[in-house]
Design a protein around this motif. Structure first.
Motif, PDB file in Angstrom:
ATOM      1  N   SER A 155       0.795  -1.230   0.000  1.00 38.12           N
ATOM      2  CA  SER A 155       0.000   0.000   0.000  1.00 38.12           C
ATOM      3  C   SER A 155       0.829   1.283   0.000  1.00 38.12           C
ATOM      4  N   LYS A 156       1.921   1.257  -0.771  1.00 37.15           N
ATOM      5  CA  LYS A 156       2.746   2.443  -0.968  1.00 37.15           C
ATOM      6  C   LYS A 156       1.852   3.591  -1.435  1.00 37.15           C
ATOM      7  N   GLY A 157       2.089   4.802  -0.933  1.00 40.40           N
ATOM      8  CA  GLY A 157       1.248   5.945  -1.308  1.00 40.40           C
ATOM      9  C   GLY A 157       1.695   6.591  -2.608  1.00 40.40           C
ATOM     10  N   LYS A 158       1.054   7.713  -2.918  1.00 42.71           N
ATOM     11  CA  LYS A 158       1.328   8.374  -4.191  1.00 42.71           C
ATOM     12  C   LYS A 158       2.464   9.382  -4.106  1.00 42.71           C
ATOM     13  N   SER A 159       2.883   9.724  -2.895  1.00 47.35           N
ATOM     14  CA  SER A 159       3.913  10.756  -2.755  1.00 47.35           C
ATOM     15  C   SER A 159       5.231  10.308  -3.373  1.00 47.35           C
ATOM     16  N   GLN A 160       5.941  11.307  -3.897  1.00 43.94           N
ATOM     17  CA  GLN A 160       7.268  11.069  -4.472  1.00 43.94           C
ATOM     18  C   GLN A 160       8.231  10.655  -3.373  1.00 43.94           C
ATOM     19  N   GLY A 161       9.370  10.167  -3.800  1.00 47.60           N
ATOM     20  CA  GLY A 161      10.423   9.837  -2.834  1.00 47.60           C
ATOM     21  C   GLY A 161      10.472   8.352  -2.557  1.00 47.60           C
ATOM     22  N   GLU A 162      11.415   7.989  -1.708  1.00 48.53           N
ATOM     23  CA  GLU A 162      11.653   6.570  -1.437  1.00 48.53           C
ATOM     24  C   GLU A 162      10.729   6.042  -0.372  1.00 48.53           C
ATOM     25  N   TRP A 163      10.205   4.851  -0.609  1.00 50.70           N
ATOM     26  CA  TRP A 163       9.338   4.179   0.360  1.00 50.70           C
ATOM     27  C   TRP A 163      10.046   2.925   0.854  1.00 50.70           C
ATOM     28  N   LEU A 164       9.602   2.432   2.006  1.00 45.98           N
ATOM     29  CA  LEU A 164      10.210   1.224   2.549  1.00 45.98           C
ATOM     30  C   LEU A 164      10.017   0.061   1.572  1.00 45.98           C
ATOM     31  N   SER A 165      11.032  -0.771   1.436  1.00 46.81           N
ATOM     32  CA  SER A 165      10.967  -1.913   0.536  1.00 46.81           C
ATOM     33  C   SER A 165      11.476  -3.157   1.270  1.00 46.81           C
ATOM     34  N   PRO A 166      11.272  -4.361   0.749  1.00 46.28           N
ATOM     35  CA  PRO A 166      10.667  -4.684  -0.542  1.00 46.28           C
ATOM     36  C   PRO A 166       9.154  -4.592  -0.523  1.00 46.28           C
ATOM     37  N   GLY A 167       8.568  -4.329  -1.686  1.00 40.64           N
ATOM     38  CA  GLY A 167       7.116  -4.346  -1.821  1.00 40.64           C
ATOM     39  C   GLY A 167       6.627  -5.774  -1.910  1.00 40.64           C
ATOM     40  N   VAL A 168       5.365  -5.977  -1.634  1.00 41.13           N
ATOM     41  CA  VAL A 168       4.827  -7.341  -1.591  1.00 41.13           C
ATOM     42  C   VAL A 168       4.850  -7.997  -2.976  1.00 41.13           C
ATOM     43  N   GLU A 169       4.686  -7.200  -4.043  1.00 42.20           N
ATOM     44  CA  GLU A 169       4.719  -7.760  -5.417  1.00 42.20           C
ATOM     45  C   GLU A 169       6.081  -8.381  -5.701  1.00 42.20           C
ATOM     46  N   GLU A 170       7.114  -7.642  -5.302  1.00 42.87           N
ATOM     47  CA  GLU A 170       8.491  -8.098  -5.503  1.00 42.87           C
ATOM     48  C   GLU A 170       8.727  -9.448  -4.813  1.00 42.87           C
ATOM     49  N   VAL A 171       8.237  -9.542  -3.581  1.00 39.71           N
ATOM     50  CA  VAL A 171       8.481 -10.760  -2.798  1.00 39.71           C
ATOM     51  C   VAL A 171       7.699 -11.941  -3.366  1.00 39.71           C
ATOM     52  N   ILE A 172       6.483 -11.680  -3.850  1.00 45.37           N
ATOM     53  CA  ILE A 172       5.712 -12.773  -4.454  1.00 45.37           C
ATOM     54  C   ILE A 172       6.441 -13.283  -5.709  1.00 45.37           C
ATOM     55  N   ALA A 173       6.924 -12.347  -6.513  1.00 47.89           N
ATOM     56  CA  ALA A 173       7.650 -12.738  -7.728  1.00 47.89           C
ATOM     57  C   ALA A 173       8.863 -13.606  -7.368  1.00 47.89           C
ATOM     58  N   GLU A 174       9.565 -13.215  -6.321  1.00 49.87           N
ATOM     59  CA  GLU A 174      10.742 -13.970  -5.882  1.00 49.87           C
ATOM     60  C   GLU A 174      10.342 -15.367  -5.390  1.00 49.87           C
ATOM     61  N   PHE A 175       9.268 -15.433  -4.618  1.00 52.07           N
ATOM     62  CA  PHE A 175       8.772 -16.726  -4.112  1.00 52.07           C
ATOM     63  C   PHE A 175       8.425 -17.657  -5.282  1.00 52.07           C
ATOM     64  N   THR A 176       7.758 -17.117  -6.297  1.00 51.07           N
ATOM     65  CA  THR A 176       7.316 -17.990  -7.395  1.00 51.07           C
ATOM     66  C   THR A 176       8.523 -18.543  -8.174  1.00 51.07           C
ATOM     67  N   THR A 177       9.595 -17.781  -8.272  1.00 47.13           N
ATOM     68  CA  THR A 177      10.772 -18.310  -8.970  1.00 47.13           C
ATOM     69  C   THR A 177      11.413 -19.449  -8.173  1.00 47.13           C
TER      70      THR A 177
END
Ligand SMILES: CC1=C(CCC(=O)O)c2cc3nc(cc4[nH]c(cc5[nH]c(cc1n2)c(C)c5CCC(=O)O)c(CCC(=O)O)c4C)C(CCC(=O)O)=C3C
Ligand SMILES: [Fe+2]
Length: 292
Positions: free
Chosen positions: A208-230
């Motif tokens: 649920s990263k917001g719309k504001s510019q700048g750096e947000w805490l990572s990793p995002g959940v999409e990234e982790v799911i992609a990694e899990f599936t590999t």
């Protein structure tokens, strides 16, 4: 008389109030297209957040758990019923001591830090009333046990060979995490405690990263799911441990948006704690600790 007030982030009470609600969070009027996009998310979950209904149920359940002698109410930081109006109401009823419990899993300046500032600012206005603010849930054993209970049930039919767990919390702009903000530490500690007690691969992720510019805490959940599936993980249990109630971030961001994006992965999203009996007992523990 003593009162307990559950303090939560808040939610708009109608589709029309999404813009004004966002202004309160962001401290400025958001552009209409941004409001329209957010409105679309609320429309997809039925036009209304269940947060208020759930928070009221949590307050009722805690009242039963505490027994005689306490009024239990709730208040919001970013929408009504706002903290000052709830406090005024309780003081008029003759309340002399108020225990504020944060309805946040982890402490951050955006949530509990802001709540605490609001409460502090009321001390001068109500000099005869004693205010106590609880430090938080993350280290409360029954908060952890409530999640363990949900995980155990969800993992029963899965094998560690092809299934894993992702713990999620709301992302924050890196600059919102002030020096010493414990949010990430508390999240990681809770995730480790739970993850390491199951024989399944696990990870933490921000959502649920917001719309504001700048750096947000990572990793995002999409990234982790992609990694899990590999790695051959086909079943993913998501525990949104960063939220104590279901609302648009779980019902839209996870249940709709994320599942649409990963339609080929079996995602099982755990309920937020809502009125889980261990969670209500954890809240009671916070009250007992404040009473010393
Ligand atoms: C840490 C955190 C919690 C967890 C608190 C806790 O419980 O511990 C939380 C909860 C919630 N956030 C909520 C709603 C929104 N939050 C927004 C925006 C933002 N939240 C942020 C942080 C958090 N938010 C931040 C850093 C922003 C960006 C600000 C900016 O960009 O300057 C926006 C604007 C649009 C967008 O950015 O998505 C909306 C609509 C609702 C209500 C849901 C419902 O009604 O069901 C709830 C419970
Ligand atoms: Fe938010």
């Amino acid at each position: 008389m003593k009162a307990v007030v559950l303090v939560a982030f808040g939610c708009p009470d109608s589709l029309e109030n999404i813009g004004p609600f966002m202004s309160k969070i962001m401290g400025k009027i958001p552009p209409p297209p941004v409001v329209a996009a957010v409105r679309g998310r609320y429309e997809r979950i039925g036009g209304k957040s269940p947060l208020t209904e759930i928070t009221q149920k949590q307050a009722k359940a805690l009242k039963v758990e505490l027994g005689e002698g306490y009024l239990v109410d709730f208040a919001y930081q970013y929408w009504s019923p706002e903290i000052p109006e709830v406090v005024s109401k309780l003081v008029l009823k003759g309340v002399k001591v108020i225990y504020f419990l944060p309805m946040s899993s982890f402490n951050s300046s955006v949530s509990t830090g802001a709540y605490q500032k609001t409460i502090k600012s009321l001390e001068n206005r109500f000099p005869t009333v004693k205010f106590f603010f609880s430090g938080g849930l993350a280290y409360e054993p029954l908060f952890i046990e409530a999640h363990r209970d949900l995980l155990q049930k969800a993992l029963k039919t899965y094998s560690p060979e092809d299934s894993g767990i992702i713990f999620t919390a709301h992302s924050l702009p890196k600059n919102a995490i002030e020096k010493g903000d414990p949010y990430f530490d508390e999240f990681l500690t809770a995730a480790k405690k739970l993850g390491s007690s199951f024989p399944f691969p696990w990870a933490y992720a921000f959502q649920s990263k917001g719309k504001s510019q700048g750096e947000w805490l990572s990793p995002g959940v999409e990234e982790v799911i992609a990694e899990f599936t590999t790695k051959g993980i086909k079943n993913i249990v998501i525990d949104p441990i960063g939220f104590v109630a279901d609302h648009v971030e779980t019902l839209y961001d996870l249940d709709i948006e994320l599942k649409e994006k990963f339609s080929d992965v079996n995602i099982k999203r755990l309920s937020a704690l809502n009125t889980h009996p261990y969670f209500i007992k954890a809240l009671k523990q916070l009250v007992l600790k404040l009473e010393g």
